[in-house]
Design a protein around this motif. Structure first.
Motif, short mmCIF file in Angstrom:
data_model
loop_
_atom_site.label_atom_id
_atom_site.label_comp_id
_atom_site.label_asym_id
_atom_site.label_seq_id
_atom_site.Cartn_x
_atom_site.Cartn_y
_atom_site.Cartn_z
N TYR A 67 0.82 -1.21 0.00
CA TYR A 67 0.00 0.00 0.00
C TYR A 67 0.85 1.26 0.00
N ALA A 68 1.98 1.19 0.71
CA ALA A 68 2.89 2.33 0.72
C ALA A 68 3.45 2.57 -0.68
N ARG A 69 3.82 1.48 -1.36
CA ARG A 69 4.33 1.61 -2.72
C ARG A 69 3.27 2.21 -3.64
N VAL A 76 3.57 10.23 -7.37
CA VAL A 76 4.41 10.53 -8.52
C VAL A 76 3.57 10.80 -9.75
N ARG A 77 2.54 9.96 -9.98
CA ARG A 77 1.68 10.15 -11.15
C ARG A 77 0.89 11.44 -11.06
N ARG A 79 1.83 14.17 -9.51
CA ARG A 79 2.75 15.27 -9.78
C ARG A 79 3.06 15.36 -11.28
N GLU A 80 3.24 14.20 -11.93
CA GLU A 80 3.50 14.20 -13.37
C GLU A 80 2.32 14.78 -14.14
N ALA A 81 1.09 14.45 -13.71
CA ALA A 81 -0.10 14.96 -14.39
C ALA A 81 -0.17 16.48 -14.28
N ILE A 82 0.14 17.02 -13.10
CA ILE A 82 0.12 18.46 -12.92
C ILE A 82 1.23 19.13 -13.72
N ASP A 83 2.41 18.51 -13.73
CA ASP A 83 3.53 19.05 -14.51
C ASP A 83 3.20 19.05 -16.00
#
Length: 304
Positions: A67-69, A76-77, A79-83
């Motif tokens: 669950y942590a992973r 990460v996904r 943040r990538e979507a916002i970037d």
């Protein structure tokens, strides 16, 4: 439970050593231990079995690990979507423009600026074929053009319809009329651009004249706005056509613009784009084009 704590937990679980985990995280070992103790207190169970030589996951730690992973991967996904969105919004949209757009282009630019504060719009001129080729190749994001086209690699989005107006000598008897029937222009030479330069407009005018009962008497070619209007206003009597949105922005002494009738020729404008879902900034341009069209329809309804 904080994402930072899960990050520390996952790093220790991978290293099974607090010192090495702290080195990977670029923080002191005591900070790692402190945050993991807080996480264990929140969860009410130990996540690691610690000894002077060995660190291993407890059963609770093993249960938490996937669950942590997953949660950190989602971070990460996200943040990538916002970037990606930020990059798209900041991108430049390259639009091929057509002559005679007049106030339509102003309306599109205004609506586009209102919809996106980040993207920039670069206007590119060229012939219709050049602009369509650039859209196909990806050098242009979209192109405005008059008249219907087909192309298997492109999609043509119908936008506004623009009436044609006659440009006449101000001293001609027809200039006194509010509208001019096409048949009344049969004896007056028509200054029209060659079909090779603008087949859609050329064909529309010729077809409309034939519908009015005659083939127009062609005079010198339409060269450019300034020279052609000067020749109409001060030279041998002749006439030409302009899109209404363009004519509204022209104020030339010696020339008047009058709506045509019987028939009243109208040109459809399209936005050519590549097939497939548009990126964010291009979608804003498409919506701006539709907004300009809808605003004009609303104005016409209010005037009626």
């Amino acid at each position: 439970m904080e994402l930072r704590q899960l990050h520390y937990f996952l790093t220790v679980a991978e290293e099974l050593h607090f010192g090495r985990a702290a080195e990977r995280l670029h923080i002191v070992q005591s900070a790692v231990s402190q945050q993991l103790r807080r996480l264990e207190r929140e969860l009410g169970t130990e996540l690691f079995a610690r000894s002077t030589r060995v660190v291993r996951l407890t059963e609770a730690g093993s249960r938490l690990l996937p669950y942590a992973r997953e949660m950190l991967a989602l971070q990460v996904r996200a943040r990538e979507a916002i970037d990606e969105l930020r990059a798209e919004q900041a991108a430049t949209v390259r639009l091929g423009t057509s002559s005679g757009l007049g106030s339509w282009l102003d309306a599109v630019l205004t609506a586009f600026t209102r919809r996106t504060a980040h993207a920039q719009l670069e206007l590119v001129t060229g012939s219709t074929e050049e602009r369509l080729s650039q859209v196909r190749a990806g050098d242009l994001d979209a192109a405005l053009l008059h008249g219907e086209r087909t192309d298997p690699g492109l999609e043509f989005l119908p936008l506004w319809r623009d009436a044609l107006m006659a440009a006449l000598p101000a001293g001609h008897e027809l200039a006194a009329r509010e509208t001019v029937a096409l048949a009344r222009l049969a004896e007056l030479p028509l200054r029209l651009c060659p079909r090779s330069r603008n087949p859609a407009l050329h064909d529309l005018v010729m077809r409309s004249c034939r519908a009015a009962g005659y083939t127009p008497l062609l005079g010198p070619d339409f060269t450019n706005d300034q020279d052609t209007l000067a020749a109409i206003g001060y030279g041998k009597p002749s006439w030409t056509v302009f899109y209404a949105a363009h004519a509204d922005q022209l104020h030339v002494s010696g020339v008047v613009f009058r709506p045509l009738s019987d028939p009243a020729p109208v040109m459809q404008t399209y936005l050519a784009v590549r097939n497939g879902p548009p990126r964010t900034a291009l979608r804003a341009l498409i919506e701006a084009c539709y907004e300009a069209d809808e605003a004009d329809e609303a104005d016409e309804g209010a005037r009626a």
